[in-house]
Design a protein around this motif. Sequence first.
Motif, PDB file in Angstrom:
ATOM      1  N   PRO A 145       0.209 -11.474   5.298  1.00 57.95           N
ATOM      2  CA  PRO A 145      -0.012 -10.281   4.678  1.00 57.95           C
ATOM      3  C   PRO A 145       0.478 -10.284   3.103  1.00 57.95           C
ATOM      4  N   VAL A 146      -0.101  -9.965   2.038  1.00 63.50           N
ATOM      5  CA  VAL A 146       0.356 -10.106   0.730  1.00 63.50           C
ATOM      6  C   VAL A 146       0.523  -8.712   0.251  1.00 63.50           C
ATOM      7  N   ARG A 147      -0.400  -7.795   0.545  1.00 62.05           N
ATOM      8  CA  ARG A 147      -0.270  -6.547   0.165  1.00 62.05           C
ATOM      9  C   ARG A 147      -0.782  -5.529   1.025  1.00 62.05           C
ATOM     10  N   MET A 148      -0.125  -4.440   1.244  1.00 57.56           N
ATOM     11  CA  MET A 148      -0.570  -3.504   2.317  1.00 57.56           C
ATOM     12  C   MET A 148      -0.178  -2.129   1.533  1.00 57.56           C
ATOM     13  N   MET A 149      -1.406  -1.242   1.901  1.00 63.15           N
ATOM     14  CA  MET A 149      -1.230   0.153   1.127  1.00 63.15           C
ATOM     15  C   MET A 149      -1.710   1.175   2.311  1.00 63.15           C
ATOM     16  N   GLY A 150      -1.276   2.661   2.100  1.00 61.15           N
ATOM     17  CA  GLY A 150      -1.361   3.371   3.233  1.00 61.15           C
ATOM     18  C   GLY A 150      -1.142   4.925   2.554  1.00 61.15           C
ATOM     19  N   ILE A 151      -1.142   5.760   3.406  1.00 63.62           N
ATOM     20  CA  ILE A 151      -0.800   7.129   3.237  1.00 63.62           C
ATOM     21  C   ILE A 151       0.188   7.748   4.073  1.00 63.62           C
ATOM     22  N   ILE A 161      -6.425  12.383  -2.680  1.00 56.60           N
ATOM     23  CA  ILE A 161      -5.492  11.976  -1.649  1.00 56.60           C
ATOM     24  C   ILE A 161      -4.394  12.983  -1.898  1.00 56.60           C
ATOM     25  N   GLU A 162      -3.350  13.222  -2.936  1.00 57.16           N
ATOM     26  CA  GLU A 162      -2.371  14.103  -2.840  1.00 57.16           C
ATOM     27  C   GLU A 162      -2.813  15.570  -2.859  1.00 57.16           C
ATOM     28  N   ALA A 163      -3.987  15.968  -3.152  1.00 57.15           N
ATOM     29  CA  ALA A 163      -4.439  17.410  -3.121  1.00 57.15           C
ATOM     30  C   ALA A 163      -4.563  17.587  -1.547  1.00 57.15           C
ATOM     31  N   GLY A 164      -4.827  16.538  -0.862  1.00 56.44           N
ATOM     32  CA  GLY A 164      -4.688  16.913   0.804  1.00 56.44           C
ATOM     33  C   GLY A 164      -3.354  16.974   1.372  1.00 56.44           C
ATOM     34  N   LEU A 165      -2.196  16.816   0.587  1.00 57.11           N
ATOM     35  CA  LEU A 165      -0.776  16.923   0.855  1.00 57.11           C
ATOM     36  C   LEU A 165      -0.576  15.757   1.593  1.00 57.11           C
ATOM     37  N   ALA A 166      -0.959  14.451   1.033  1.00 57.45           N
ATOM     38  CA  ALA A 166      -0.770  13.186   1.515  1.00 57.45           C
ATOM     39  C   ALA A 166      -0.213  12.408   0.552  1.00 57.45           C
ATOM     40  N   GLY A 167       0.764  11.690   0.874  1.00 54.58           N
ATOM     41  CA  GLY A 167       1.599  10.812  -0.187  1.00 54.58           C
ATOM     42  C   GLY A 167       0.976   9.344  -0.208  1.00 54.58           C
ATOM     43  N   ILE A 168       0.836   8.458  -1.014  1.00 54.66           N
ATOM     44  CA  ILE A 168       0.424   7.072  -1.145  1.00 54.66           C
ATOM     45  C   ILE A 168       1.703   6.330  -1.173  1.00 54.66           C
ATOM     46  N   TRP A 169       1.494   5.038  -0.293  1.00 50.11           N
ATOM     47  CA  TRP A 169       2.476   4.012  -0.621  1.00 50.11           C
ATOM     48  C   TRP A 169       1.925   2.908  -0.725  1.00 50.11           C
ATOM     49  N   ASP A 170       2.630   1.774  -1.432  1.00 47.91           N
ATOM     50  CA  ASP A 170       2.011   0.355  -1.719  1.00 47.91           C
ATOM     51  C   ASP A 170       2.973  -0.531  -1.551  1.00 47.91           C
ATOM     52  N   TRP A 171       2.947  -1.615  -0.803  1.00 47.60           N
ATOM     53  CA  TRP A 171       3.963  -2.350  -0.350  1.00 47.60           C
ATOM     54  C   TRP A 171       3.265  -3.846  -0.827  1.00 47.60           C
ATOM     55  N   HIS A 172       3.861  -4.483  -1.628  1.00 53.84           N
ATOM     56  CA  HIS A 172       3.705  -5.972  -2.231  1.00 53.84           C
ATOM     57  C   HIS A 172       4.677  -6.921  -1.201  1.00 53.84           C
ATOM     58  N   VAL A 173       4.015  -7.270  -0.248  1.00 53.48           N
ATOM     59  CA  VAL A 173       4.874  -7.899   0.894  1.00 53.48           C
ATOM     60  C   VAL A 173       5.614  -9.016   0.320  1.00 53.48           C
ATOM     61  N   GLN A 174       5.035  -9.899  -0.467  1.00 57.11           N
ATOM     62  CA  GLN A 174       5.524 -11.256  -0.917  1.00 57.11           C
ATOM     63  C   GLN A 174       6.681 -11.062  -1.878  1.00 57.11           C
ATOM     64  N   ASP A 175       6.393 -10.025  -2.939  1.00 61.25           N
ATOM     65  CA  ASP A 175       7.409  -9.573  -3.999  1.00 61.25           C
ATOM     66  C   ASP A 175       8.441  -8.438  -3.125  1.00 61.25           C
ATOM     67  N   ASN A 176       8.191  -8.251  -2.091  1.00 55.47           N
ATOM     68  CA  ASN A 176       9.286  -7.362  -1.409  1.00 55.47           C
ATOM     69  C   ASN A 176       9.605  -6.180  -2.257  1.00 55.47           C
ATOM     70  N   ALA A 177       8.418  -5.581  -2.664  1.00 53.57           N
ATOM     71  CA  ALA A 177       8.607  -4.273  -3.687  1.00 53.57           C
ATOM     72  C   ALA A 177       7.600  -3.266  -3.162  1.00 53.57           C
ATOM     73  N   ALA A 178       8.041  -1.942  -3.101  1.00 55.56           N
ATOM     74  CA  ALA A 178       7.375  -0.891  -2.433  1.00 55.56           C
ATOM     75  C   ALA A 178       7.380   0.114  -3.403  1.00 55.56           C
ATOM     76  N   PHE A 179       6.134   0.661  -3.515  1.00 54.37           N
ATOM     77  CA  PHE A 179       6.092   2.073  -4.480  1.00 54.37           C
ATOM     78  C   PHE A 179       5.628   3.278  -3.953  1.00 54.37           C
ATOM     79  N   MET A 180       5.860   4.236  -4.457  1.00 53.37           N
ATOM     80  CA  MET A 180       5.760   5.411  -3.316  1.00 53.37           C
ATOM     81  C   MET A 180       5.052   6.581  -4.615  1.00 53.37           C
ATOM     82  N   SER A 181       4.047   7.494  -4.236  1.00 56.90           N
ATOM     83  CA  SER A 181       3.592   8.135  -5.333  1.00 56.90           C
ATOM     84  C   SER A 181       4.654   9.423  -5.217  1.00 56.90           C
ATOM     85  N   PRO A 182       4.552  10.179  -6.303  1.00 58.62           N
ATOM     86  CA  PRO A 182       5.284  11.616  -6.590  1.00 58.62           C
ATOM     87  C   PRO A 182       5.299  12.360  -5.389  1.00 58.62           C
TER      88      PRO A 182
END
Length: 379
Positions: free
Chosen positions: A135-141, A36-57
């Motif tokens: 929603p518990v968890r949401m992911m995308g690019i 995914i990142e080789a295609g110049l896209a970044g990844i995000w991952d959101w744990h909605v209930q934990d209110n925590a979001a993580f982004m790829s480098p």
Amino acid sequence: MPLATAAGGPGGASVPPGGAGDDLTRDVLSHFECMIEAGLAGIWDWHVQDNAAFMSPRLEEMLGFAAGELGTSPATWRQRVHPEDLPCLQQAFRAHVESHGAKPFDLELRYLRKDGATVWGHCRGRVVAWRGATPVRMMGILSDVTELRRREAALDEIRDLALMAAHDLMAPANTIAGGLSMLQSALGGAIDDEARQIFGMAGRAVDQLRARISAVVDLFRIESTEVAFEPVDLETCFRDASVWLCDEVARCDGEIRLDPLPRASGAAVLIGQLAQNLLSNALKYRHPERRPIVRVDAFDAGPDMVGIRVSDNGLGIPPEQRERVFELFHRLREDTALAGSGLGLTLCERVVSQHGGRIWVEDADLGGAALLFTLPRGG
């Protein structure tokens, strides 16, 4: 934070602890993230209930941050969204959740980099875990489409400039045409055959110039029109086009035959322009030794499309020219008596393409050319 984090840890996929399965899953997820990142896209991952979001480098790099610098707070992420675009983001999320994922979360937004610059991002995602309707968890690019937007803006500017130039050129072309007509009338019988021939050549040149300017304006109008698909009565479109061309039909003692036609789906205005151009083209390139006849009928194009054939008994189109006739400014014949704008069939091709159909040339049973095209089937 990478996708393949510790089992059960926020920000990563749930991975069974220990064993070969753990290593294999981590390896698959790691390779997936690299692709995914080789295609110049970044990844995000959101744990909605934990209110925590993580982004790829890669995603953080797109926004001008070092890896891990943005932290894990969704509020920090929201601050990177342009304030004017934040309501669109929230609306898209609500629609995705309320439809339980049926409506895609897919939109383009402006983001604010660390240095204050604005970038455009194409954000796509989906809820991958639910607790009932929650929603518990949401992911995308997130893909950086800033350069694409800049190019589109530059093309829009060029189109606007060309359209303005076309409008500005029409006024002097009309003035020249009017001046030639007035001069010829004023001279009356005082002009000889050579002067009359010069007036004729000049008049045809001005008519060709005006036709090309009008065609350019039509082309820009067609390309800037967004197709809102709705039922279109093709029989009505071709009948109206026939009425519009009635003077030309009478002048050449021609005939337009309309068979029963199906309903299509698309923009009635654009399809009407398509019908008018095809009929006009068939009449223009008529055979000098035959009374012009144009026939419009339907053919089977499958369950999802309708097929229309516009046949004539005119001069025809040689096989080697049948693909080139749809090119911009390509003219089939250079003789001035039949010279057009070089855009008539280009406009037809653009309209058909906008509707997801195709257009091509075949021999006609009547002895000339047949233009066939497909459009989405209407209700």
